[in-house]
Design a protein around this motif. Structure first.
Motif, PDB file in Angstrom:
ATOM      1  N   PHE A 125      -5.031  -9.547   5.729  1.00 11.27           N
ATOM      2  CA  PHE A 125      -5.790  -8.690   4.816  1.00 11.27           C
ATOM      3  C   PHE A 125      -4.941  -8.431   3.585  1.00 11.27           C
ATOM      4  O   PHE A 125      -3.779  -8.030   3.692  1.00 11.27           O
ATOM      5  N   ARG A 126      -5.556  -8.659   2.442  1.00 13.04           N
ATOM      6  CA  ARG A 126      -4.929  -8.349   1.156  1.00 13.04           C
ATOM      7  C   ARG A 126      -5.779  -7.316   0.427  1.00 13.04           C
ATOM      8  O   ARG A 126      -7.003  -7.404   0.437  1.00 13.04           O
ATOM      9  N   LYS A 127      -5.112  -6.383  -0.202  1.00  6.87           N
ATOM     10  CA  LYS A 127      -5.820  -5.424  -1.041  1.00  6.87           C
ATOM     11  C   LYS A 127      -6.428  -6.156  -2.226  1.00  6.87           C
ATOM     12  O   LYS A 127      -6.070  -7.291  -2.520  1.00  6.87           O
ATOM     13  N   GLU A 128      -7.313  -5.484  -2.913  1.00  5.23           N
ATOM     14  CA  GLU A 128      -7.971  -6.079  -4.075  1.00  5.23           C
ATOM     15  C   GLU A 128      -6.968  -6.555  -5.126  1.00  5.23           C
ATOM     16  O   GLU A 128      -7.236  -7.504  -5.851  1.00  5.23           O
ATOM     17  N   ASP A 129      -5.803  -5.908  -5.194  1.00  8.45           N
ATOM     18  CA  ASP A 129      -4.785  -6.310  -6.180  1.00  8.45           C
ATOM     19  C   ASP A 129      -3.929  -7.470  -5.687  1.00  8.45           C
ATOM     20  O   ASP A 129      -3.003  -7.898  -6.370  1.00  8.45           O
ATOM     21  N   GLY A 130      -4.229  -7.999  -4.489  1.00  8.19           N
ATOM     22  CA  GLY A 130      -3.501  -9.138  -3.938  1.00  8.19           C
ATOM     23  C   GLY A 130      -2.363  -8.774  -2.997  1.00  8.19           C
ATOM     24  O   GLY A 130      -1.787  -9.658  -2.353  1.00  8.19           O
ATOM     25  N   GLU A 131      -2.023  -7.484  -2.915  1.00 11.81           N
ATOM     26  CA  GLU A 131      -0.923  -7.068  -2.042  1.00 11.81           C
ATOM     27  C   GLU A 131      -1.270  -7.367  -0.583  1.00 11.81           C
ATOM     28  O   GLU A 131      -2.317  -6.971  -0.087  1.00 11.81           O
ATOM     29  N   LEU A 132      -0.346  -8.072   0.105  1.00 10.75           N
ATOM     30  CA  LEU A 132      -0.518  -8.385   1.514  1.00 10.75           C
ATOM     31  C   LEU A 132      -0.237  -7.136   2.344  1.00 10.75           C
ATOM     32  O   LEU A 132       0.827  -6.540   2.230  1.00 10.75           O
ATOM     33  N   VAL A 133      -1.202  -6.736   3.162  1.00 10.81           N
ATOM     34  CA  VAL A 133      -1.077  -5.544   3.997  1.00 10.81           C
ATOM     35  C   VAL A 133      -0.940  -5.932   5.472  1.00 10.81           C
ATOM     36  O   VAL A 133      -0.196  -5.322   6.220  1.00 10.81           O
ATOM     37  N   VAL A 134      -1.687  -6.971   5.865  1.00  7.51           N
ATOM     38  CA  VAL A 134      -1.684  -7.461   7.245  1.00  7.51           C
ATOM     39  C   VAL A 134      -1.509  -8.972   7.183  1.00  7.51           C
ATOM     40  O   VAL A 134      -2.199  -9.656   6.421  1.00  7.51           O
TER      41      VAL A 134
END
Length: 145
Positions: A125-134
Motif C-alpha cells: 500500500f502506498r499513500k496518494e503521495d507515493g510513500e510506501l506504508v505497507v
C-alpha cells in the motif's frame, strides 16, 4: 467480516489513505460521510472518549470556522464545543475509525488505523503521495529517519 466504520471526508487525502488501508486488509467498512451525515451527539462524544481524546483534541482548525467562532477561548465547555461540532461538522477532525479493536483519530497519520484493524494487510500500500506504508508481504514499513 469485521465491523469497521470510518467517518470519512472524500475530499481529504488522509481520510482517503485511511480508507485505502482498511480496504487493503480485505475489509469493506461502513463509510459515513460525516459532512453529509454527522454523527449524533452521543456517537460523537463516544468516538472522542473511546479514542482517548479530549473534545478540544478532536476539533479541526484548518479550513473551518474555528478562529471566527473563537473556539480557542477556554470559556467553552466540552458540551458547548460538541454543539459547535454538530452545527458545523467541518469542525470534526477526521477520519475517526471504529473497529472491534478500538477507535482512532487517524490524523495526522493514516497509519494509525493499522493498530486497530482486525485483519493484516493483504499486500503493498502506498499513500496518494507515493510513500510506501505497507510492503508487498503486507508488513508495515517504518518511515526513514
Amino acid at each position: 467480516m469485521a465491523d469497521i466504520t470510518i467517518f470519512h471526508n472524500p475530499a481529504c487525502g488522509t481520510s482517503r489513505n485511511t480508507l485505502g488501508l482498511i480496504r487493503n486488509s480485505g475489509a469493506e467498512p461502513r463509510v459515513v460521510e460525516y459532512l453529509k451525515t454527522p454523527p449524533s451527539r452521543d456517537e460523537l462524544s463516544a468516538l472522542i472518549a473511546d479514542a482517548g481524546l479530549t473534545v478540544r483534541d478532536a476539533l479541526r482548525r484548518k479550513g473551518t470556522p474555528y478562529d471566527e467562532l473563537g473556539l480557542d477561548d477556554p470559556k467553552w465547555t466540552d458540551g458547548q464545543l460538541l454543539d459547535f461540532m454538530l452545527a458545523h461538522p467541518i469542525l470534526i477532525n477526521r477520519p475517526f475509525v471504529r473497529t472491534p479493536l478500538g477507535v482512532r483519530l487517524c490524523r495526522p497519520s493514516s497509519e494509525a488505523v493499522l493498530d486497530i484493524l482486525p485483519d493484516p494487510q493483504k499486500g503493498e500500500f502506498r499513500k496518494e503521495d507515493g510513500e510506501l506504508v505497507v510492503d508487498a508481504a503486507g508488513r508495515r514499513v517504518k518511515p526513514a529517519g
